[in-house]
Design an enzyme around this catalytic site. Structure first.
Site, PDB file in Angstrom:
ATOM      1  N   ARG A  99       0.935  -1.252   0.041  1.00 51.47           N
ATOM      2  CA  ARG A  99      -0.112   0.099   0.051  1.00 51.47           C
ATOM      3  C   ARG A  99       0.611   1.139  -0.019  1.00 51.47           C
ATOM      4  NH1 ARG A  99      -5.034  -2.184   1.927  1.00 51.47           N
ATOM      5  NH2 ARG A  99      -6.529  -0.378   2.088  1.00 51.47           N
ATOM      6  N   ARG A 133     -21.879  -0.585   1.148  1.00 46.99           N
ATOM      7  CA  ARG A 133     -21.553  -2.007   1.258  1.00 46.99           C
ATOM      8  C   ARG A 133     -21.930  -2.546   2.626  1.00 46.99           C
ATOM      9  NH1 ARG A 133     -15.290  -3.344   0.874  1.00 46.99           N
ATOM     10  NH2 ARG A 133     -15.221  -1.704   2.458  1.00 46.99           N
ATOM     11  N   ARG A 164     -19.194  -2.586   7.907  1.00 47.54           N
ATOM     12  CA  ARG A 164     -17.606  -2.359   8.127  1.00 47.54           C
ATOM     13  C   ARG A 164     -17.731  -0.908   8.997  1.00 47.54           C
ATOM     14  NH1 ARG A 164     -13.312  -3.930   3.937  1.00 47.54           N
ATOM     15  NH2 ARG A 164     -12.324  -1.936   4.619  1.00 47.54           N
TER      16      ARG A 164
HETATM   17  P1  AP5 Z   1      -8.816  -3.006   3.193  1.00 46.84           P
HETATM   18  O1  AP5 Z   1      -9.859  -4.143   3.900  1.00 46.84           O
HETATM   19  O2  AP5 Z   1      -7.999  -3.467   2.200  1.00 46.84           O
HETATM   20  O3  AP5 Z   1      -9.815  -2.137   2.428  1.00 46.84           O
HETATM   21  P2  AP5 Z   1      -9.772  -0.993   1.198  1.00 46.84           P
HETATM   22  O4  AP5 Z   1      -8.563  -1.095   0.575  1.00 46.84           O
HETATM   23  O5  AP5 Z   1     -10.176   0.288   1.631  1.00 46.84           O
HETATM   24  O6  AP5 Z   1     -10.522  -1.663   0.098  1.00 46.84           O
HETATM   25  P3  AP5 Z   1     -12.087  -2.493   0.482  1.00 46.84           P
HETATM   26  O7  AP5 Z   1     -12.065  -3.534   1.288  1.00 46.84           O
HETATM   27  O8  AP5 Z   1     -12.839  -1.158   1.273  1.00 46.84           O
HETATM   28  O9  AP5 Z   1     -12.595  -2.358  -1.013  1.00 46.84           O
HETATM   29  P4  AP5 Z   1     -12.500  -3.279  -2.119  1.00 46.84           P
HETATM   30  O10 AP5 Z   1     -11.723  -2.912  -3.369  1.00 46.84           O
HETATM   31  O11 AP5 Z   1     -12.037  -4.789  -1.530  1.00 46.84           O
HETATM   32  O12 AP5 Z   1     -13.885  -3.591  -2.812  1.00 46.84           O
HETATM   33  P5  AP5 Z   1     -15.034  -4.532  -2.571  1.00 46.84           P
HETATM   34  O13 AP5 Z   1     -14.690  -5.760  -3.370  1.00 46.84           O
HETATM   35  O14 AP5 Z   1     -15.212  -4.917  -1.000  1.00 46.84           O
HETATM   36  O15 AP5 Z   1      -8.268  -2.369   4.270  1.00 46.84           O
HETATM   37  C1  AP5 Z   1      -8.790  -1.649   5.447  1.00 46.84           C
HETATM   38  C2  AP5 Z   1      -7.813  -1.131   6.387  1.00 46.84           C
HETATM   39  O16 AP5 Z   1      -6.833  -1.978   6.982  1.00 46.84           O
HETATM   40  C3  AP5 Z   1      -7.110   0.054   5.696  1.00 46.84           C
HETATM   41  O17 AP5 Z   1      -7.574   1.230   5.636  1.00 46.84           O
HETATM   42  C4  AP5 Z   1      -5.842  -0.063   6.621  1.00 46.84           C
HETATM   43  O18 AP5 Z   1      -5.986   0.814   7.724  1.00 46.84           O
HETATM   44  C5  AP5 Z   1      -5.536  -1.166   6.912  1.00 46.84           C
HETATM   45  N1  AP5 Z   1      -4.723  -2.027   6.072  1.00 46.84           N
HETATM   46  C6  AP5 Z   1      -5.013  -2.875   5.043  1.00 46.84           C
HETATM   47  N2  AP5 Z   1      -3.817  -3.336   4.333  1.00 46.84           N
HETATM   48  C7  AP5 Z   1      -2.753  -2.522   4.674  1.00 46.84           C
HETATM   49  C8  AP5 Z   1      -1.472  -2.561   4.448  1.00 46.84           C
HETATM   50  N3  AP5 Z   1      -0.927  -3.043   3.441  1.00 46.84           N
HETATM   51  N4  AP5 Z   1      -0.804  -1.665   5.071  1.00 46.84           N
HETATM   52  C9  AP5 Z   1      -1.247  -0.925   6.233  1.00 46.84           C
HETATM   53  N5  AP5 Z   1      -2.437  -0.860   6.429  1.00 46.84           N
HETATM   54  C10 AP5 Z   1      -3.531  -1.610   5.761  1.00 46.84           C
HETATM   55  O19 AP5 Z   1     -16.218  -3.780  -3.214  1.00 46.84           O
HETATM   56  C11 AP5 Z   1     -16.656  -2.582  -2.324  1.00 46.84           C
HETATM   57  C12 AP5 Z   1     -18.352  -2.226  -2.635  1.00 46.84           C
HETATM   58  O20 AP5 Z   1     -18.455  -2.172  -4.185  1.00 46.84           O
HETATM   59  C13 AP5 Z   1     -19.195  -3.521  -2.315  1.00 46.84           C
HETATM   60  O21 AP5 Z   1     -20.373  -3.169  -1.790  1.00 46.84           O
HETATM   61  C14 AP5 Z   1     -19.340  -4.476  -3.584  1.00 46.84           C
HETATM   62  O22 AP5 Z   1     -20.328  -5.038  -3.552  1.00 46.84           O
HETATM   63  C15 AP5 Z   1     -19.428  -3.258  -4.468  1.00 46.84           C
HETATM   64  N6  AP5 Z   1     -18.729  -3.491  -5.986  1.00 46.84           N
HETATM   65  C16 AP5 Z   1     -17.810  -4.310  -6.309  1.00 46.84           C
HETATM   66  N7  AP5 Z   1     -17.350  -4.415  -7.546  1.00 46.84           N
HETATM   67  C17 AP5 Z   1     -18.302  -3.752  -8.088  1.00 46.84           C
HETATM   68  C18 AP5 Z   1     -18.738  -3.238  -9.494  1.00 46.84           C
HETATM   69  N8  AP5 Z   1     -17.967  -3.806 -10.616  1.00 46.84           N
HETATM   70  N9  AP5 Z   1     -19.778  -2.395  -9.807  1.00 46.84           N
HETATM   71  C19 AP5 Z   1     -20.360  -2.032  -8.633  1.00 46.84           C
HETATM   72  N10 AP5 Z   1     -20.213  -2.377  -7.449  1.00 46.84           N
HETATM   73  C20 AP5 Z   1     -19.294  -3.059  -7.149  1.00 46.84           C
HETATM   74 MG    MG Z   2     -11.391  -5.368   0.461  1.00 44.32          MG
END
Ligand code: AP5
Ligand code: MG
Length: 219
Positions: A99, A133, A164
């Site tokens: 990240r 979500r 979440r």
């Molecule tokens: P993490 O859990 O990784 O969250 P994020 O990167 O913010 O990403 P999300 O999980 O929120 O989104 P996603 O891309 O997985 O989307 P999703 O498929 O769920 O990290 C959380 C926290 O942990 C960070 O903020 C940090 O604090 C910490 N952390 C994690 N990794 C770290 C690291 N390497 N270093 C330091 N800290 C770290 O989809 C989202 C929504 O959109 C859902 O509702 C889904 O149904 C919808 N959706 C999905 N695809 C589509 C589409 N094609 N069209 C329409 N809607 C869609």
């Molecule tokens: Mg995710």
């Protein structure tokens, strides 16, 4: 004789890049199923630790609740240990790691990679995706309120859905700011290493999957 051609599952050392809400988790589940490789999400690992109130969970929660990154040393150690497990030998999909450039440099010393997939979605679409979500407390499946029609249970396993803690407007705004500042530079980082492939994440999730699989089949 020569070197045998690697099977597809042996070329699957994948990093998924993308902003919060881009669909990394949604796509990682599909890729992991299709190629039978482990899905390693640092966010999921932290949330499990928070739920179990482990020392890592206590540290992680204080950062995640504010939308900030968990310290690099903690995060890198977790990933290093996970990638050393046997099931990662043939391939893996990293979701949410690295990240920042420091983590990406560390990863170079841990493993080779075959591809970095950047799922691109315009920033203005991400807030609504995240604040709407809902996640299954049983199997982790993600949903969106717009398609749930008031249901609050998982269509796959029947367990309750929850929101979440970091999917509120204020924390999402901070997560997006952190993404632009710290994670987006990785696009250039991996482009320079000829590992980057970009996928259009601003289309139906099944269409994104088809595009992702198309890229992977051509590796
Ligand atoms: P993490 O859990 O990784 O969250 P994020 O990167 O913010 O990403 P999300 O999980 O929120 O989104 P996603 O891309 O997985 O989307 P999703 O498929 O769920 O990290 C959380 C926290 O942990 C960070 O903020 C940090 O604090 C910490 N952390 C994690 N990794 C770290 C690291 N390497 N270093 C330091 N800290 C770290 O989809 C989202 C929504 O959109 C859902 O509702 C889904 O149904 C919808 N959706 C999905 N695809 C589509 C589409 N094609 N069209 C329409 N809607 C869609
Ligand atoms: Mg995710």
């Amino acid at each position: 004789m020569g070197t045998p051609t690697p099977e597809i599952g042996e070329k699957m050392k994948i990093v998924l890049l993308g902003a919060p809400g881009a669909g990394k988790g949604t796509q990682a589940v599909k890729i992991a199923e299709k190629y039978n490789i482990p899905h390693i999400s640092t966010g999921d690992i932290f949330r499990k630790n928070i739920k179990e109130q482990t020392p890592i969970g206590v540290i992680a929660k204080s950062y995640i609740d504010k939308g900030n990154l968990v310290p690099d040393d903690v995060t890198i150690e977790i990933v290093k240990n996970r990638l050393a497990e046997d099931d990662c030998k043939k391939g893996f999909i990293l979701d949410g790691f690295p990240r920042n450039v420091y983590q990406a440099e560390a990863l170079l010393n841990i493993t080779e990679l075959n591809v970095v997939l950047d799922i691109h979605v315009p920033t203005e679409n991400l807030m609504a995706r995240l604040t709407g979500r809902r996640v299954c407390s049983g199997c982790g499946e993600s949903y969106h309120v717009t398609t749930l029609e008031g249901r609050n249970t998982c269509a796959r396993c029947g367990e309750n859905l929850y929101q979440r803690d970091d999917d509120n407007e204020q924390t999402v705004a901070e997560r997006l700011a952190v993404y632009h500042k710290q994670t987006e530079p990785l696009i250039e980082f991996y482009k320079a290493k000829a590992l980057l492939k970009t996928v259009n994440g601003d289309q139906d999730a099944d269409a994104v999957t088809a595009e992702v699989l198309n890229v992977l089949e051509r590796l």
